[in-house]
Write a protein that holds these residues in place. Structure first.
Motif, PDB file in Angstrom:
ATOM      1  N   ILE A  74     -22.616 -41.886 -47.310  1.00 47.75           N
ATOM      2  CA  ILE A  74     -22.800 -42.724 -48.491  1.00 47.75           C
ATOM      3  C   ILE A  74     -24.197 -43.328 -48.528  1.00 47.75           C
ATOM      4  O   ILE A  74     -24.831 -43.408 -49.581  1.00 47.75           O
ATOM      5  CB  ILE A  74     -21.721 -43.821 -48.536  1.00 47.75           C
ATOM      6  CG1 ILE A  74     -20.339 -43.195 -48.767  1.00 47.75           C
ATOM      7  CG2 ILE A  74     -22.033 -44.841 -49.623  1.00 47.75           C
ATOM      8  CD1 ILE A  74     -19.204 -44.179 -48.718  1.00 47.75           C
ATOM      9  N   ASP A  75     -24.695 -43.725 -47.385  1.00 46.22           N
ATOM     10  CA  ASP A  75     -26.018 -44.369 -47.347  1.00 46.22           C
ATOM     11  C   ASP A  75     -27.116 -43.418 -47.807  1.00 46.22           C
ATOM     12  O   ASP A  75     -28.123 -43.844 -48.385  1.00 46.22           O
ATOM     13  CB  ASP A  75     -26.312 -44.868 -45.939  1.00 46.22           C
ATOM     14  CG  ASP A  75     -25.417 -46.025 -45.547  1.00 46.22           C
ATOM     15  OD1 ASP A  75     -25.206 -46.236 -44.344  1.00 46.22           O
ATOM     16  OD2 ASP A  75     -24.911 -46.722 -46.463  1.00 46.22           O
ATOM     17  N   LYS A  76     -26.932 -42.113 -47.528  1.00 43.66           N
ATOM     18  CA  LYS A  76     -27.946 -41.126 -47.889  1.00 43.66           C
ATOM     19  C   LYS A  76     -27.607 -40.382 -49.173  1.00 43.66           C
ATOM     20  O   LYS A  76     -28.361 -39.501 -49.588  1.00 43.66           O
ATOM     21  CB  LYS A  76     -28.127 -40.129 -46.744  1.00 43.66           C
ATOM     22  CG  LYS A  76     -28.661 -40.750 -45.464  1.00 43.66           C
ATOM     23  CD  LYS A  76     -28.850 -39.706 -44.380  1.00 43.66           C
ATOM     24  CE  LYS A  76     -29.404 -40.324 -43.116  1.00 43.66           C
ATOM     25  NZ  LYS A  76     -29.560 -39.317 -42.012  1.00 43.66           N
ATOM     26  N   ASN A  77     -26.479 -40.712 -49.802  1.00 43.69           N
ATOM     27  CA  ASN A  77     -26.041 -40.000 -51.010  1.00 43.69           C
ATOM     28  C   ASN A  77     -25.990 -38.488 -50.785  1.00 43.69           C
ATOM     29  O   ASN A  77     -26.518 -37.712 -51.585  1.00 43.69           O
ATOM     30  CB  ASN A  77     -26.964 -40.317 -52.189  1.00 43.69           C
ATOM     31  CG  ASN A  77     -26.555 -41.577 -52.912  1.00 43.69           C
ATOM     32  OD1 ASN A  77     -25.830 -42.404 -52.367  1.00 43.69           O
ATOM     33  ND2 ASN A  77     -27.024 -41.739 -54.131  1.00 43.69           N
ATOM     34  N   MET A  78     -25.359 -38.103 -49.707  1.00 46.98           N
ATOM     35  CA  MET A  78     -25.278 -36.683 -49.388  1.00 46.98           C
ATOM     36  C   MET A  78     -23.840 -36.281 -49.081  1.00 46.98           C
ATOM     37  O   MET A  78     -23.059 -37.065 -48.545  1.00 46.98           O
ATOM     38  CB  MET A  78     -26.176 -36.354 -48.191  1.00 46.98           C
ATOM     39  CG  MET A  78     -27.647 -36.521 -48.480  1.00 46.98           C
ATOM     40  SD  MET A  78     -28.696 -35.838 -47.200  1.00 46.98           S
ATOM     41  CE  MET A  78     -28.450 -34.084 -47.470  1.00 46.98           C
ATOM     42  N   VAL A  79     -23.526 -35.068 -49.441  1.00 44.87           N
ATOM     43  CA  VAL A  79     -22.241 -34.465 -49.127  1.00 44.87           C
ATOM     44  C   VAL A  79     -22.502 -33.195 -48.324  1.00 44.87           C
ATOM     45  O   VAL A  79     -23.484 -32.485 -48.589  1.00 44.87           O
ATOM     46  CB  VAL A  79     -21.457 -34.120 -50.409  1.00 44.87           C
ATOM     47  CG1 VAL A  79     -20.182 -33.377 -50.075  1.00 44.87           C
ATOM     48  CG2 VAL A  79     -21.117 -35.372 -51.170  1.00 44.87           C
ATOM     49  N   PHE A  80     -21.634 -32.942 -47.380  1.00 46.72           N
ATOM     50  CA  PHE A  80     -21.811 -31.811 -46.487  1.00 46.72           C
ATOM     51  C   PHE A  80     -20.581 -30.910 -46.521  1.00 46.72           C
ATOM     52  O   PHE A  80     -19.474 -31.363 -46.809  1.00 46.72           O
ATOM     53  CB  PHE A  80     -22.040 -32.294 -45.058  1.00 46.72           C
ATOM     54  CG  PHE A  80     -23.160 -33.293 -44.932  1.00 46.72           C
ATOM     55  CD1 PHE A  80     -22.876 -34.657 -44.863  1.00 46.72           C
ATOM     56  CD2 PHE A  80     -24.474 -32.885 -44.909  1.00 46.72           C
ATOM     57  CE1 PHE A  80     -23.899 -35.589 -44.763  1.00 46.72           C
ATOM     58  CE2 PHE A  80     -25.508 -33.799 -44.809  1.00 46.72           C
ATOM     59  CZ  PHE A  80     -25.214 -35.159 -44.744  1.00 46.72           C
ATOM     60  N   LEU A  81     -20.797 -29.659 -46.215  1.00 50.52           N
ATOM     61  CA  LEU A  81     -19.689 -28.727 -46.041  1.00 50.52           C
ATOM     62  C   LEU A  81     -19.958 -27.956 -44.755  1.00 50.52           C
ATOM     63  O   LEU A  81     -20.907 -27.174 -44.690  1.00 50.52           O
ATOM     64  CB  LEU A  81     -19.556 -27.779 -47.228  1.00 50.52           C
ATOM     65  CG  LEU A  81     -18.316 -26.885 -47.194  1.00 50.52           C
ATOM     66  CD1 LEU A  81     -17.041 -27.732 -47.375  1.00 50.52           C
ATOM     67  CD2 LEU A  81     -18.376 -25.819 -48.286  1.00 50.52           C
ATOM     68  N   GLN A  82     -19.143 -28.226 -43.757  1.00 52.52           N
ATOM     69  CA  GLN A  82     -19.236 -27.517 -42.493  1.00 52.52           C
ATOM     70  C   GLN A  82     -18.373 -26.273 -42.579  1.00 52.52           C
ATOM     71  O   GLN A  82     -17.165 -26.372 -42.823  1.00 52.52           O
ATOM     72  CB  GLN A  82     -18.772 -28.409 -41.340  1.00 52.52           C
ATOM     73  CG  GLN A  82     -18.801 -27.756 -39.985  1.00 52.52           C
ATOM     74  CD  GLN A  82     -20.196 -27.475 -39.485  1.00 52.52           C
ATOM     75  OE1 GLN A  82     -21.097 -28.292 -39.657  1.00 52.52           O
ATOM     76  NE2 GLN A  82     -20.386 -26.317 -38.849  1.00 52.52           N
TER      77      GLN A  82
END
Length: 112
Positions: A74-82
């Motif tokens: 949330i702090d970096k406004n990023m979403v990841f997909l592993q």
């Protein structure tokens, strides 16, 4: 201005792993569901995974459940997909989607 920028795709052998990233800007990151889709030529874009805005609950398509994991910072406004235990049929362009907007996509190719 809403922007979604994916990165992290590439060529990987069957059984390998990749981590995709989506950098989001221009909207309240914690209000909207963030999703990953994928598409192969000649087929419709299909939902892979999603993470809700408010509480971060996750959901997956049956064909990736147990192998892929969606998460966010949330702090970096990023979403990841592993992506783990990759199969040849996971080869596709992977897209980030939120707030009615699409990213440009990142190619994942699973091949030996």
């Amino acid at each position: 201005q809403v922007q979604l920028v994916e990165s992290g795709g590439g060529l990987v052998q069957p059984g390998g792993s990749l981590r995709l990233s989506c950098a989001a800007s221009g909207f309240d990151f914690t209000t909207y569901t963030m999703s990953w889709y994928r598409q192969v030529p000649g087929k419709e874009r299909e939902l892979v995974a999603g993470i809700s805005g408010a509480i971060g609950s996750t959901d997956y398509a049956d064909y990736v459940r147990g192998r892929f994991t969606i998460s966010r910072d949330i702090d970096k406004n990023m979403v990841f997909l592993q992506l783990n235990s990759l199969k040849r049929e996971d080869t596709a362009v992977y897209y980030c989607f939120a707030y009615g907007h699409w990213g440009q996509g990142t190619q994942v190719t699973v091949s030996s």
